[in-house]
Design a protein around this motif. Structure first.
Motif, PDB file in Angstrom:
ATOM      1  N   ALA A 125     -11.341   6.116   7.577  1.00 21.65           N
ATOM      2  CA  ALA A 125     -10.489   5.096   8.195  1.00 21.65           C
ATOM      3  C   ALA A 125      -9.814   5.662   9.432  1.00 21.65           C
ATOM      4  N   LEU A 126      -9.750   4.842  10.462  1.00 18.74           N
ATOM      5  CA  LEU A 126      -9.067   5.207  11.700  1.00 18.74           C
ATOM      6  C   LEU A 126      -7.841   4.304  11.791  1.00 18.74           C
ATOM      7  N   ILE A 127      -6.675   4.930  11.718  1.00 15.52           N
ATOM      8  CA  ILE A 127      -5.444   4.150  11.582  1.00 15.52           C
ATOM      9  C   ILE A 127      -4.483   4.496  12.708  1.00 15.52           C
ATOM     10  N   GLY A 176     -25.362   6.923   1.675  1.00 15.07           N
ATOM     11  CA  GLY A 176     -25.507   8.102   2.530  1.00 15.07           C
ATOM     12  C   GLY A 176     -25.087   7.907   3.979  1.00 15.07           C
ATOM     13  N   LYS A 177     -24.662   6.698   4.322  1.00 14.82           N
ATOM     14  CA  LYS A 177     -24.273   6.466   5.716  1.00 14.82           C
ATOM     15  C   LYS A 177     -22.864   6.987   5.969  1.00 14.82           C
ATOM     16  N   ALA A 178     -22.609   7.343   7.211  1.00 15.61           N
ATOM     17  CA  ALA A 178     -21.239   7.666   7.626  1.00 15.61           C
ATOM     18  C   ALA A 178     -20.627   6.376   8.155  1.00 15.61           C
ATOM     19  N   VAL A 179     -19.558   5.915   7.505  1.00 13.96           N
ATOM     20  CA  VAL A 179     -18.942   4.636   7.880  1.00 13.96           C
ATOM     21  C   VAL A 179     -17.548   4.918   8.439  1.00 13.96           C
ATOM     22  N   VAL A 180     -17.280   4.429   9.639  1.00 12.06           N
ATOM     23  CA  VAL A 180     -15.945   4.574  10.226  1.00 12.06           C
ATOM     24  C   VAL A 180     -15.370   3.183  10.453  1.00 12.06           C
ATOM     25  N   ILE A 181     -14.138   2.978  10.007  1.00 10.50           N
ATOM     26  CA  ILE A 181     -13.556   1.651  10.104  1.00 10.50           C
ATOM     27  C   ILE A 181     -12.123   1.764  10.624  1.00 10.50           C
ATOM     28  N   LEU A 234      -3.533  -1.615   5.764  1.00 13.62           N
ATOM     29  CA  LEU A 234      -3.565  -0.311   5.118  1.00 13.62           C
ATOM     30  C   LEU A 234      -3.841  -0.402   3.627  1.00 13.62           C
ATOM     31  N   ALA A 235      -3.293  -1.404   2.968  1.00 11.46           N
ATOM     32  CA  ALA A 235      -3.481  -1.516   1.521  1.00 11.46           C
ATOM     33  C   ALA A 235      -4.969  -1.634   1.208  1.00 11.46           C
ATOM     34  N   GLU A 236      -5.697  -2.336   2.099  1.00 14.77           N
ATOM     35  CA  GLU A 236      -7.112  -2.521   1.890  1.00 14.77           C
ATOM     36  C   GLU A 236      -7.884  -1.218   2.048  1.00 14.77           C
ATOM     37  N   LEU A 237      -7.477  -0.433   3.041  1.00 15.23           N
ATOM     38  CA  LEU A 237      -8.149   0.843   3.291  1.00 15.23           C
ATOM     39  C   LEU A 237      -7.903   1.815   2.151  1.00 15.23           C
ATOM     40  N   ASP A 238      -6.706   1.753   1.566  1.00  9.56           N
ATOM     41  CA  ASP A 238      -6.363   2.598   0.425  1.00  9.56           C
ATOM     42  C   ASP A 238      -7.466   2.591  -0.623  1.00  9.56           C
ATOM     43  N   ALA A 271     -11.265   3.707   1.508  1.00 10.88           N
ATOM     44  CA  ALA A 271     -11.568   4.876   2.335  1.00 10.88           C
ATOM     45  C   ALA A 271     -11.539   6.170   1.525  1.00 10.88           C
ATOM     46  N   ASP A 272     -12.376   7.137   1.941  1.00 10.96           N
ATOM     47  CA  ASP A 272     -12.370   8.465   1.347  1.00 10.96           C
ATOM     48  C   ASP A 272     -11.479   9.394   2.155  1.00 10.96           C
ATOM     49  N   ALA A 273     -11.385   9.099   3.444  1.00 10.76           N
ATOM     50  CA  ALA A 273     -10.592   9.946   4.330  1.00 10.76           C
ATOM     51  C   ALA A 273      -9.951   9.053   5.376  1.00 10.76           C
ATOM     52  N   ALA A 274      -8.843   9.525   5.941  1.00 11.97           N
ATOM     53  CA  ALA A 274      -8.173   8.735   6.966  1.00 11.97           C
ATOM     54  C   ALA A 274      -7.737   9.655   8.092  1.00 11.97           C
ATOM     55  N   VAL A 275      -7.860   9.158   9.311  1.00 16.36           N
ATOM     56  CA  VAL A 275      -7.369   9.881  10.481  1.00 16.36           C
ATOM     57  C   VAL A 275      -6.354   8.975  11.155  1.00 16.36           C
TER      58      VAL A 275
END
Ligand SMILES: Nc1ncnc2c1ncn2[C@@H]1O[C@H](COP(=O)(O)OP(=O)(O)OP(=O)(O)O)[C@@H](O)[C@H]1O
Ligand SMILES: [Mg+2]
Length: 326
Positions: A51-53, A202-207, A212-216, A219-223
């Protein structure tokens, strides 16, 4: 639905010896005097949703455009599955799916025609393109509207078409700029499920997103970005170890205070002016401590009206960063 998702072994563009996923170092880009992105390092691993926040204007779209080979960085290096989007944008576009924050479709075409046209641009043959379009229309739930002109689509429907378009080439790397905006709650759940499946394959997904509650949950990682800089990275599995804020509401704030103090917990108290009740905010190590504390408070006869995490994990990090910022 399965057929639109290939496993890592079948990932197009995956070549021996190339770094998988996205790796960017020292990225910078300015527009005139505005430094939109300033020295960002960014990594997104295959098999994960990253996730890109960040607040409005923090550089999320600028960063995504550079990763997508659509904007040239002033400085820094990018590798998408090992390929440099500045040096070889065609090769990167072949393995990349890009969903912009605004659709920009050919409005007189139908959803189906848009998808088959995009498939043709990727060099997919006519018959296969029709199959692919039908599959994707099904995945994003636009089957019923497949043959009406795209200009009549609602905002949320257009978002779903945009997502389908980003998946036409079965990309190994998927970049989505605010994909959930305009989606109703049902479509948001579907999006979350689909992105999870895509990452699991296996894809790299960036969103990027503000929800934020939805990304929680997804997402596996957040920046976290602020003013063009990456100010924090967080692994979501780990974030719980820093503890979590809870809000406890009681009809008897004095009793609640005694209960929390007897447990040695520091809290901030917010009395309700109309009665003896109010709320307390405490930091707990996790679910187990929360369960034990609730049991103790109720066991001690303290009237508890509500007991819940104050906010989502990402929201907490986001707000704590705002506190730290000058
Ligand atoms: N093409 C452009 N020309 C001039 N300034 C730009 C351009 N694109 C972005 N900027 C500026 O760069 C900064 C970062 O913008 P960007 O669109 O990357 O932010 P964002 O994080 O995506 O914001 P939002 O949450 O609103 O989508 C902003 O100050 C913006 O005004
Ligand atoms: Mg943006």
């Amino acid at each position: 639905m399965e057929s639109v998702i290939t496993g890592p072994g079948k990932m197009p563009g995956r070549q021996k010896g190339l770094e998988p996923g996205i790796e960017a170092r020292g990225l910078a880009r300015s527009f005139g005097t505005v430094q939109a992105v300033e020295s960002i390092d960014f990594h997104a691993a295959p098999g994960e949703v990253t996730a890109l926040i960040g607040p409005n204007g923090s550089g999320k779209t600028t960063l995504l455009l550079m990763l997508a080979s659509l904007l040239r960085p002033d400085a820094g290096s990018i590798r998408i599955q090992g390929i440099d989007p500045v040096g070889d944008p065609r090769a990167v576009r072949a393995i990349l799916g890009w969903m912009p924050d605004t659709l920009g479709v050919w409005e007189s075409l139908t959803s189906r025609e848009i998808l088959t046209t995009v498939a043709a641009l990727y060099g997919i043959g006519k018959t296969q393109a029709r199959v692919r379009a039908a599959e994707l229309l099904d995945v994003v739930n636009l089957g019923q509207l497949a043959d009406t002109p795209a200009r009549v689509l609602s905002r949320g429907q257009a978002q779903r078409l945009s997502l389908a378009r980003a998946l036409v080439n079965d990309p190994a790397v998927l970049l989505l700029d605010e994909p959930a905006s305009g989606l109703d709650p049902g479509a948001r759940v579907q999006l979350r499920t689909l992105l999870r499946q895509l990452a699991d394959s296996g894809k790299a997904v960036v969103i990027s997103s503000h929800v934020l509650a939805e990304l929680d949950e997804m997402a596996d990682a957040a920046v976290f970005l602020s003013k063009g800089k990456a100010v924090r990275s967080q692994r979501l599995a780990e974030s719980g170890t820093q503890g979590r804020g809870y809000t406890i509401v009681s009809f008897d704030l004095q009793a609640l205070r005694r209960g929390l103090e007897s447990s040695g917990l520091e809290a901030s108290y917010d009395p309700n002016l109309e009665n003896n009740g109010g709320s307390a905010k405490v930091r707990l190590s996790g679910d187990e401590q929360a369960a034990a504390l609730l049991g103790m408070l109720v066991g001690a006869g303290i009237p508890i009206a509500a007991f819940a995490p104050s906010s989502g994990l990402l929201e907490e990090t986001y707000l704590s960063l705002e506190d730290e910022m000058p």
